[in-house]
Design an enzyme around this catalytic site. Structure first.
Site, mmCIF file in Angstrom:
data_model
loop_
_atom_site.group_PDB
_atom_site.id
_atom_site.type_symbol
_atom_site.label_atom_id
_atom_site.label_comp_id
_atom_site.label_asym_id
_atom_site.label_seq_id
_atom_site.Cartn_x
_atom_site.Cartn_y
_atom_site.Cartn_z
ATOM 1 N N HIS A 257 79.277 34.161 95.008
ATOM 2 C CA HIS A 257 79.386 32.797 94.302
ATOM 3 C C HIS A 257 79.977 32.744 93.106
ATOM 4 O O HIS A 257 79.768 33.532 92.081
ATOM 5 C CB HIS A 257 78.005 32.026 94.309
ATOM 6 C CG HIS A 257 77.077 32.834 93.415
ATOM 7 N ND1 HIS A 257 76.213 34.019 93.925
ATOM 8 C CD2 HIS A 257 76.492 32.553 92.280
ATOM 9 C CE1 HIS A 257 75.399 34.440 92.850
ATOM 10 N NE2 HIS A 257 75.483 33.550 92.057
ATOM 11 N N ILE B 57 71.414 24.855 90.398
ATOM 12 C CA ILE B 57 70.155 24.018 90.354
ATOM 13 C C ILE B 57 69.571 24.196 88.656
ATOM 14 O O ILE B 57 68.802 23.521 88.347
ATOM 15 C CB ILE B 57 69.128 24.373 91.140
ATOM 16 C CG1 ILE B 57 68.782 26.153 91.116
ATOM 17 C CG2 ILE B 57 69.402 23.877 92.631
ATOM 18 C CD1 ILE B 57 67.599 26.489 91.977
ATOM 19 N N HIS C 47 80.730 30.852 89.373
ATOM 20 C CA HIS C 47 80.210 30.167 88.485
ATOM 21 C C HIS C 47 81.363 29.331 87.919
ATOM 22 O O HIS C 47 82.170 29.871 87.489
ATOM 23 C CB HIS C 47 79.144 30.689 87.418
ATOM 24 C CG HIS C 47 77.914 31.049 88.015
ATOM 25 N ND1 HIS C 47 76.669 30.414 87.915
ATOM 26 C CD2 HIS C 47 77.703 32.530 88.586
ATOM 27 C CE1 HIS C 47 75.797 31.438 88.425
ATOM 28 N NE2 HIS C 47 76.355 32.479 88.879
#
Length: 164
Positions: A122, A54, A124
């Site tokens: 997570h 986001i 990137h």
């Protein structure tokens, strides 16, 4: 009629209405993977999902996450090496599907705790690195206290097993 419905984002595989084991209802990434947030999933194979960050740090900035809640990269051990490698493979696949052909100008990595805003593991995926701005170069800086590449994490996990 079905033709009048707008196209829907790719949804996570939810075979029952109750969240499965490995789901944390307070975790934003668990909720995204379970299609509770309306975020478009660019990839979902039942084990891993990918979606856009986001707050993109590069023209192509994606996050690859396990569908089951897994803690941050400090909670991993040698048995997680295949998972990390699989996450990188998904990231490469999503980049290629989005016309990123120069895989030498990409960065795959993880924020190192306590510098994680979300505790769900997570990866990137950033490309092209050469087009990252000043702040992104700082936030996703190589050899820093707060960011490790996927290769560095794999090396660390493999060395953990040797010292145990």
């Amino acid at each position: 009629m079905a033709e009048d419905q707008p196209p829907q984002p790719v949804k996570a595989d939810t075979t029952n209405s109750t969240p499965t084991e490995g789901y944390d209802k307070k975790c934003i990434f668990c909720r995204i993977v379970n299609n509770e947030m309306g975020t478009e999933l660019l990839h979902n194979d039942g084990d891993l999902s990918c979606f856009r960050d986001i707050k993109p740090g590069a023209p192509h900035h994606y996050l690859v996450v396990p569908n089951k809640h897994v803690g941050n990269c400090k909670s991993l051990n040698k048995e997680h090496v295949p998972l990390v490698k699989q996450m990188v493979d998904v990231g490469k696949d999503v980049l290629q599907k989005n016309s990123v052909t120069d895989l030498t100008d990409v960065r795959f990595g993880f924020h190192w705790p306590p510098f994680c805003s979300v505790t769900h593991l997570h990866l990137h995926v950033l490309a092209p690195v050469s087009q990252m701005g000043f702040m992104s170069r700082l936030i996703y800086r190589l050899n820093s206290y707060w960011f490790v590449t996927a290769d560095q994490l794999i090396e660390l996990l493999n060395s953990k097993a040797e010292t145990n």
